[in-house]
Design a protein around this motif. Structure first.
Motif, PDB file in Angstrom:
ATOM      1  N   LEU A  49      -8.465   2.384  -3.009  1.00 41.25           N
ATOM      2  CA  LEU A  49      -7.822   1.464  -3.152  1.00 41.25           C
ATOM      3  C   LEU A  49      -6.143   1.113  -2.191  1.00 41.25           C
TER       4      LEU A  49
ATOM      5  N   VAL B 165      -8.854   7.641  -5.684  1.00 44.25           N
ATOM      6  CA  VAL B 165      -9.185   6.312  -6.064  1.00 44.25           C
ATOM      7  C   VAL B 165      -8.167   5.897  -5.940  1.00 44.25           C
ATOM      8  N   GLY B 166      -7.235   6.704  -5.891  1.00 45.79           N
ATOM      9  CA  GLY B 166      -5.752   6.103  -4.922  1.00 45.79           C
ATOM     10  C   GLY B 166      -5.827   5.679  -3.270  1.00 45.79           C
TER      11      GLY B 166
ATOM     12  N   PRO C 250       0.989  -1.357  -0.142  1.00 46.28           N
ATOM     13  CA  PRO C 250      -0.239   0.217  -0.171  1.00 46.28           C
ATOM     14  C   PRO C 250       0.894   1.466   0.197  1.00 46.28           C
TER      15      PRO C 250
ATOM     16  N   ARG D 229      -8.229  -0.598   0.757  1.00 45.68           N
ATOM     17  CA  ARG D 229      -8.819  -2.020   0.055  1.00 45.68           C
ATOM     18  C   ARG D 229      -8.165  -2.936   0.626  1.00 45.68           C
ATOM     19  N   ALA D 230      -6.419  -2.781  -0.290  1.00 46.98           N
ATOM     20  CA  ALA D 230      -5.316  -3.445   0.051  1.00 46.98           C
ATOM     21  C   ALA D 230      -4.711  -3.764   1.138  1.00 46.98           C
TER      22      ALA D 230
END
Length: 285
Positions: free
Chosen positions: A278, A274-275, A197, A281-282
């Motif tokens: 993500l 968006v980054g 991440p 979530r990671a």
């Protein structure tokens, strides 16, 4: 007394950031209203026309949005294969050794070089290389700009990624080694899952820098108001068109350039959002 004063200072300092961000958005929105009112928001975004003739003015942002995204993501694709190995070299394989320290210093120096220096280097060196390969400099703007942009963000991404690699707890790696894992297996199964991440966020920040890069791209991309149909054609980015024409603009043209700046602001914010999603979530995988 002092605790309350210190807490108040922290709160006020924290509020400065959203106030500045909101102020930027508000100012750009107000000053770009003329362009959106004349052409419509979506028509402005998806129009490929850029006509500056008085009485026939027609402005659209699509060529510059295309040029910006194309150069940025090409630069990212070229950046990853170089920055990630460098991060592993300094942060894992040779961590604590003199060679890693020297390389880290060089990386930090390269990351601090002004963008105009990269632009000059690319203009005089890479354009000559393209000429020797029988590629006309005028027909290699997108590729040249993306390549130099990649060189610019490699030190930035490598330095940040190396810091996240170094943060991986030694106990996890030593446990993997004790179970017979090789160095490559430790990197694949321990380092990447833990530091992943953070490494991803480093590349998101690198994208943010590439999106708004002005001088390097302006000097190399060719500055033509067209949608690139290949990597060898010239074009313009959102930052380069503003840099080239803002000083002489007024009226509807000025409003259109500010509208392009607003769109760049929104695109950068969207990519960062968006980054972050993500990355969150990671972390839960």
């Amino acid at each position: 007394m002092y605790d309350r004063l210190f807490k108040l200072m922290l709160v006020l300092s924290a509020l400065v950031i959203p106030v500045i961000g909101g102020g930027i958005f508000y100012t750009l929105s107000v000053d770009s209203f003329g362009a959106f009112d004349r052409f419509g928001f979506w028509n402005f975004v998806f129009s490929d026309k850029w006509v500056t003739t008085a009485g026939k003015e027609n402005y659209g942002a699509l060529p510059f949005i295309t040029g910006t995204l194309l150069t940025t993501f090409l630069a990212l694709l070229m950046c990853i294969p170089f920055s990630l190995p460098v991060a592993l070299f300094t942060g894992e394989y040779f961590r604590g050794r003199k060679i890693a320290s020297i390389l880290s210093t060089v990386i930090d120096l390269l990351a601090g070089i002004p963008s105009v220096i990269y632009g000059l280097w690319g203009f005089y060196v890479l354009r000559n290389v393209f000429m020797h390969l029988n590629l006309s400099p005028q027909g290699s703007g997108i590729l040249t700009a993306a390549f130099v942009l990649a060189i610019m963000i490699v030190p930035y991404a490598a330095s940040l990624s190396a810091e996240f690699v170094k943060m991986v707890p030694s106990d996890l790696k030593e446990g993997a080694y004790a179970m017979g894992a090789t160095r490559a297996e430790v990197i694949r199964r321990v380092v990447f899952p833990v530091a992943g991440p953070g490494i991803f966020s480093a590349f998101i920040l690198a994208i943010g820098r590439a999106l708004g890069e002005t001088m390097t791209v302006t000097m190399l991309i060719g500055n033509t108001n067209q949608i690139p149909d290949s990597l060898r054609t010239t074009g313009n980015t959102m930052a380069s068109i503003i840099a080239n024409q803002f000083g002489e603009a007024d009226g509807l043209k000025l409003s259109s350039l500010i509208a392009i700046g607003l769109l760049l602001f929104l695109i950068t914010a969207l990519i960062n959002m968006v980054g972050k999603i993500l990355i969150r979530r990671a972390r839960h995988i």
